[in-house]
Motif scaffolding. Structure first.
Motif, PDB file in Angstrom:
ATOM      1  N   ALA A 122      -5.175   2.931   2.964  1.00 38.08           N
ATOM      2  CA  ALA A 122      -4.364   3.017   1.743  1.00 38.08           C
ATOM      3  C   ALA A 122      -4.261   4.453   1.248  1.00 38.08           C
ATOM      4  CB  ALA A 122      -4.950   2.116   0.663  1.00 38.08           C
ATOM      5  N   GLN A 123      -5.359   5.200   1.302  1.00 36.50           N
ATOM      6  CA  GLN A 123      -5.330   6.593   0.856  1.00 36.50           C
ATOM      7  C   GLN A 123      -4.444   7.446   1.760  1.00 36.50           C
ATOM      8  OE1 GLN A 123      -9.673   7.151   0.721  1.00 36.50           O
ATOM      9  NE2 GLN A 123      -9.450   7.661  -1.456  1.00 36.50           N
ATOM     10  N   THR A 124      -4.481   7.180   3.044  1.00 42.62           N
ATOM     11  CA  THR A 124      -3.621   7.913   3.969  1.00 42.62           C
ATOM     12  C   THR A 124      -2.153   7.651   3.645  1.00 42.62           C
ATOM     13  OG1 THR A 124      -5.282   7.846   5.721  1.00 42.62           O
ATOM     14  CG2 THR A 124      -3.003   8.221   6.398  1.00 42.62           C
ATOM     15  N   ILE A 125      -1.829   6.392   3.372  1.00 40.52           N
ATOM     16  CA  ILE A 125      -0.456   6.027   3.010  1.00 40.52           C
ATOM     17  C   ILE A 125      -0.063   6.657   1.675  1.00 40.52           C
ATOM     18  CG2 ILE A 125       1.024   4.100   2.310  1.00 40.52           C
ATOM     19  CD1 ILE A 125      -0.674   2.361   4.275  1.00 40.52           C
ATOM     20  N   ALA A 126      -0.975   6.595   0.700  1.00 38.49           N
ATOM     21  CA  ALA A 126      -0.678   7.036  -0.662  1.00 38.49           C
ATOM     22  C   ALA A 126      -0.631   8.555  -0.799  1.00 38.49           C
ATOM     23  CB  ALA A 126      -1.705   6.458  -1.634  1.00 38.49           C
ATOM     24  N   GLY A 127      -1.344   9.273   0.063  1.00 43.16           N
ATOM     25  CA  GLY A 127      -1.402  10.725  -0.073  1.00 43.16           C
ATOM     26  C   GLY A 127      -2.073  11.123  -1.373  1.00 43.16           C
ATOM     27  N   ARG A 128      -1.380  11.853  -2.223  1.00 42.68           N
ATOM     28  CA  ARG A 128      -1.941  12.297  -3.508  1.00 42.68           C
ATOM     29  C   ARG A 128      -1.803  11.233  -4.605  1.00 42.68           C
ATOM     30  NH1 ARG A 128      -2.762  17.905  -3.797  1.00 42.68           N
ATOM     31  NH2 ARG A 128      -2.005  19.030  -1.964  1.00 42.68           N
ATOM     32  N   ARG A 129      -1.114  10.156  -4.295  1.00 37.93           N
ATOM     33  CA  ARG A 129      -0.898   9.112  -5.307  1.00 37.93           C
ATOM     34  C   ARG A 129      -2.111   8.191  -5.398  1.00 37.93           C
ATOM     35  NH1 ARG A 129       4.971   8.689  -6.152  1.00 37.93           N
ATOM     36  NH2 ARG A 129       4.645   6.548  -6.814  1.00 37.93           N
ATOM     37  N   GLU A 130      -2.088   7.292  -6.366  1.00 38.07           N
ATOM     38  CA  GLU A 130      -3.241   6.430  -6.628  1.00 38.07           C
ATOM     39  C   GLU A 130      -3.256   5.199  -5.730  1.00 38.07           C
ATOM     40  OE1 GLU A 130      -4.016   7.567 -11.299  1.00 38.07           O
ATOM     41  OE2 GLU A 130      -2.993   5.684 -10.864  1.00 38.07           O
ATOM     42  N   VAL A 131      -4.445   4.630  -5.578  1.00 37.62           N
ATOM     43  CA  VAL A 131      -4.639   3.400  -4.817  1.00 37.62           C
ATOM     44  C   VAL A 131      -5.222   2.351  -5.755  1.00 37.62           C
ATOM     45  CG1 VAL A 131      -5.944   2.284  -2.960  1.00 37.62           C
ATOM     46  CG2 VAL A 131      -4.960   4.566  -2.607  1.00 37.62           C
ATOM     47  N   SER A 132      -4.553   1.205  -5.816  1.00 39.17           N
ATOM     48  CA  SER A 132      -5.007   0.082  -6.626  1.00 39.17           C
ATOM     49  C   SER A 132      -5.714  -0.936  -5.740  1.00 39.17           C
ATOM     50  CB  SER A 132      -3.808  -0.575  -7.326  1.00 39.17           C
ATOM     51  OG  SER A 132      -4.187  -1.761  -7.987  1.00 39.17           O
ATOM     52  N   VAL A 133      -6.856  -1.412  -6.195  1.00 37.72           N
ATOM     53  CA  VAL A 133      -7.637  -2.404  -5.456  1.00 37.72           C
ATOM     54  C   VAL A 133      -7.680  -3.671  -6.292  1.00 37.72           C
ATOM     55  CG1 VAL A 133      -9.899  -2.933  -4.462  1.00 37.72           C
ATOM     56  CG2 VAL A 133      -9.031  -0.579  -4.401  1.00 37.72           C
TER      57      VAL A 133
END
Length: 197
Positions: A122-133
């Motif tokens: 998810a972090q790889t996809i999001a880059g600098r954006r946030e990840v919601s769990v």
């Protein structure tokens, strides 16, 4: 990397749904105001208060990916191939579905080797954006693994009495003081930082 946070609407007694996954009145705040918010799903439009609108707008603008468990994916039928926030979804599962498919489905990623791998994807996809769990088992595993930066709760003035808890167990954690407290019709939005170390 952006902030990794868990989030859900929660009852005063700590539940995010009944045992049958029905949220009951926990989602009433999505229809408690006069400001229309459309979603990526044709049949889903929110009508929220101005404070909820601003909170949701800022949250969704910063969002780069969502991590969910297989249970939520199955309950929603994978949102029929498109999450309401129109962002990529990483599904943590023991076995990817063999027969799930929708025309136009995009950006669903099935990860079979645990919460750390799912959040990493998810972090790889999001880059600098946030990840919601998503709350529940996945959020509990992420908290236990030290992967959450924040816990966000949309606290509804509802007592469910029983059901599926926001966190499903694990060790005792004391969070920092809230950085956000927004009280409005049928909900209080809360953001708690998770201390490191």
């Amino acid at each position: 990397m952006g902030t990794v946070y868990s989030t859900a609407s929660m009852s005063l007694d700590g539940y995010i749904a009944y045992d049958d996954d029905d949220p009951g009145a926990l989602f009433d705040w999505y229809q408690a105001g006069g400001i229309e918010m459309t979603t990526a799903m044709d049949d889903l439009t929110f009508h929220v208060t101005e404070p909820s609108h601003d909170y949701l707008r800022d949250q969704t603008l910063a969002l780069g990916a969502i991590v969910v468990g297989r249970r939520l994916f199955d309950v929603t039928d994978g949102w029929k191939g498109r999450h309401p926030y129109d962002v990529p979804v990483v599904v943590m599962t023991h076995e990817p579905p063999a027969d799930w498919s929708y025309t136009g489905a995009k950006d669903f990623h099935f990860v079979t080797d645990g919460v750390e791998a799912a959040i990493r994807v998810a972090q790889t996809i999001a880059g600098r954006r946030e990840v919601s769990v998503a709350a529940g088992e996945v959020a509990t595993q992420a908290l236990e693994a030290g992967l959450l930066d924040e816990v966000r709760i949309d606290l509804a003035p509802v007592v469910l009495g029983s059901g599926r808890p926001y966190f499903t167990g694990g060790s005792t954690r004391v969070l920092d003081e809230p950085t956000t407290i927004i009280q409005t019709a049928r909900v209080t939005h809360l953001v708690y930082p998770v201390p490191r170390g």
